[in-house]
Scaffold this motif. Structure first.
Motif, PDB file in Angstrom:
ATOM      1  N   ASN A 274      -8.020  -5.716  18.503  1.00  0.00           N
ATOM      2  CA  ASN A 274      -8.629  -5.131  17.294  1.00  0.00           C
ATOM      3  C   ASN A 274      -8.108  -5.768  16.006  1.00  0.00           C
ATOM      4  O   ASN A 274      -8.158  -5.161  14.945  1.00  0.00           O
ATOM      5  N   THR A 275      -7.579  -6.988  16.086  1.00  0.00           N
ATOM      6  CA  THR A 275      -7.063  -7.627  14.881  1.00  0.00           C
ATOM      7  C   THR A 275      -8.187  -7.888  13.878  1.00  0.00           C
ATOM      8  O   THR A 275      -9.317  -8.206  14.261  1.00  0.00           O
ATOM      9  N   SER A 276      -7.851  -7.757  12.610  1.00  0.00           N
ATOM     10  CA  SER A 276      -8.839  -8.040  11.565  1.00  0.00           C
ATOM     11  C   SER A 276      -8.671  -9.457  11.018  1.00  0.00           C
ATOM     12  O   SER A 276      -9.404  -9.863  10.125  1.00  0.00           O
ATOM     13  N   PHE A 277      -7.708 -10.214  11.586  1.00  0.00           N
ATOM     14  CA  PHE A 277      -7.439 -11.566  11.103  1.00  0.00           C
ATOM     15  C   PHE A 277      -8.061 -12.584  12.052  1.00  0.00           C
ATOM     16  O   PHE A 277      -7.530 -12.853  13.137  1.00  0.00           O
ATOM     17  N   THR A 278      -9.213 -13.132  11.643  1.00  0.00           N
ATOM     18  CA  THR A 278      -9.969 -14.079  12.450  1.00  0.00           C
ATOM     19  C   THR A 278     -10.426 -15.245  11.582  1.00  0.00           C
ATOM     20  O   THR A 278     -10.387 -15.169  10.351  1.00  0.00           O
ATOM     21  N   GLU A 279     -10.860 -16.334  12.239  1.00  0.00           N
ATOM     22  CA  GLU A 279     -11.357 -17.479  11.481  1.00  0.00           C
ATOM     23  C   GLU A 279     -12.597 -17.099  10.677  1.00  0.00           C
ATOM     24  O   GLU A 279     -12.725 -17.483   9.505  1.00  0.00           O
TER      25      GLU A 279
END
Length: 485
Positions: A274-279
């Motif tokens: 559920n991370t909000s840090f994506t490319e």
């Protein structure tokens, strides 16, 4: 297939006919089946219609329907300031266009809300500040860009407006991507031109594609979708390539810029579902920052030139103050700002009289609430007319007059005014305000220290009427540039 389309259209028509404005909702323009109030919202200069017509006809808050969804146009100055302060008005609508620019997701911090928005905005703001965003540490870069531009313009006596885009965005990109682009870089200029067209084709009060997304497939040009899609895709490709280049040369012990910082956070969160840090999220944040920065600073500086060409006596006062305080042996710096009150007052008056964003990006109501005695349901779209605050006659007295002295006290010192909301207010204030103000000050002061400007002989007097779009810009005009001896 034709029968299915017909049945779907009839069903949509019947559904929309049964949709009415909520009870005790503010008065406003008529509503039609399917499209609601959209046909009655001007495509151009909607801020003038709101302030000069709707406010008199309907009041300081106006009820609309964007298709079958309720919307609120907040026009009155006091009401605008109240909405900025109240937490329940700080959401963002979940629209087709906001998702289309973000890979069909809710990404970035410009068009999101809730815990995701809080996390991304907090991370972005903290690290941009650490990288010198808006601080004096970037002053050297701003001065270098201004100097390069000055040298280029020294050889062009007659110049067309619109030359601030690349040098202004170079300062921002130094923080975000760690690179500087030549002012003649074709690829970089092409990207800026695409983003400019993106802002020119949009309607800040509402988009028909958000109400009827299928229109983009039938009338992509008429709906403005093709132009926006080209600009968005160009931005995505540019930023993705920059990110991939950074990933190949990433140093775990040192961060060159914001892309490096974000890539390291992505690695830290790798494997978390559920991370909000994506490319894709990083690309959207870069698009948010790049788009806002490219338009706000460059267009504001064009307006500065326009108004000082039209008011040569004010141009002379600016130059006289620069000569007295800074002289000619060095360039103006941020340390000079407190001693240049008339320069700062003039810049502030330009931002007031022709704001780049006369309507803020749409807000969304997070829970049922009230405003001016009216019931405002949860999920109502809110259009805040900041132009209504910046042109309010009860506060400004003569808002249609270009008068920098309104920001000077009896001793000639610069006075801040809480009604100057060009960069937003409350929780949705602009992350780049400090950097934008620093760029504006140094570019403006340096430009008028070096040059005197006038209307070229035979040219018509340029108009102050803005071009419409998501943001405004002056119509193209020419200037005669003369070096000050």
């Amino acid at each position: 297939m034709i029968i299915l389309i017909f049945v779907a259209f009839v069903a949509l028509l019947l559904y929309s006919v049964l949709i009415f404005k909520p009870k005790n909702f503010p008065p406003g323009p008529p509503c039609l089946p399917v499209v609601g109030s959209i046909p009655f919202i001007p495509a151009k200069h909607v801020q003038f219609t709101m302030v000069k017509k709707w406010k008199k006809q309907y009041g300081p808050v106006v009820g609309l329907m964007l298709g079958s969804k309720p919307a609120l146009a907040v026009i009155g100055a006091e009401e605008c300031l109240e909405v900025f302060r109240r937490d329940e008005f700080q959401g963002r609508p979940d629209t087709f266009n906001s998702r289309d620019r973000a890979f069909n997701k809710r990404l970035g911090f410009f068009f999101t809300d809730g815990p995701f928005w809080v996390e991304q905005r907090r991370f972005t703001l903290r690290h941009l500040r650490d990288l010198g965003f808006g601080k004096k540490s970037l002053e050297g870069i701003i001065l270098d860009e201004a100097e390069v531009l000055i040298k280029q313009l020294q050889f062009n006596e007659i110049q067309k407006c619109g030359f601030f885009g690349v040098p202004a965005i170079n300062v921002l990109w130094a923080v975000l991507g760690g690179e500087r682009h030549s002012h003649d870089d074709r690829e970089f200029k092409a990207l800026l031109q695409k983003i400019t067209r993106l802002f020119r084709t949009g309607n800040p009060s509402g988009d028909i594609v958000d109400v009827l997304p299928f229109l983009r497939l039938i009338f992509p040009n008429l709906a403005g979708y093709r132009e926006r899609n080209i600009a968005t895709t160009g931005g995505h490709n540019f930023f993705r390539e920059a990110i991939r280049q950074h990933a190949r040369t990433l140093d775990e012990n040192e961060s060159r810029d914001f892309i490096d910082v974000y890539l390291k956070e992505m690695k830290k969160n790798d494997g978390i579902n559920n991370t909000s840090f994506t490319e894709d999220g990083l690309i959207t944040i870069l698009l948010d920052l790049f788009s806002a920065g490219a338009e706000s600073v460059a267009n504001s500086l064009d307006y500065c030139i326009l108004y000082l060409i039209l008011h040569p006596h004010i141009q002379k006062k600016v130059q006289d103050e620069l000569d007295a305080v800074v002289g000619r042996s060095r360039r103006p710096s941020l340390d000079d700002k407190p001693r240049l009150p008339y320069v700062e007052a003039t810049l502030t008056e330009v931002l007031r009289i022709n704001p780049i964003a006369p309507l803020t990006p749409h807000h969304r109501v997070l829970k049922d609430t009230k405003l001016n005695g009216y019931d405002i349901p949860k999920d109502t779209t809110v259009i805040i007319c900041s132009y209504g605050v910046l042109s309010d006659p009860d506060h400004w007295g003569d808002p249609e007059v270009f008068r920098p002295e309104r920001f000077l006290d009896s001793n000639g010192k610069f006075m801040k005014d809480d009604w100057m909301i060009n960069f937003g207010s409350g929780k949705r204030f602009c992350l780049g305000e400090s950097l934008a103000r620093n760029i504006l000050f140094i570019f403006f002061a340096t430009f008028f220290q070096e040059f005197s400007l006038s209307i070229p002989e035979g040219d018509p007097k340029p108009s102050t009427m803005p071009q419409s779009g998501f943001t405004t810009a002056p119509y193209p005009f020419r200037m005669k540039i003369k070096e000050r001896l």
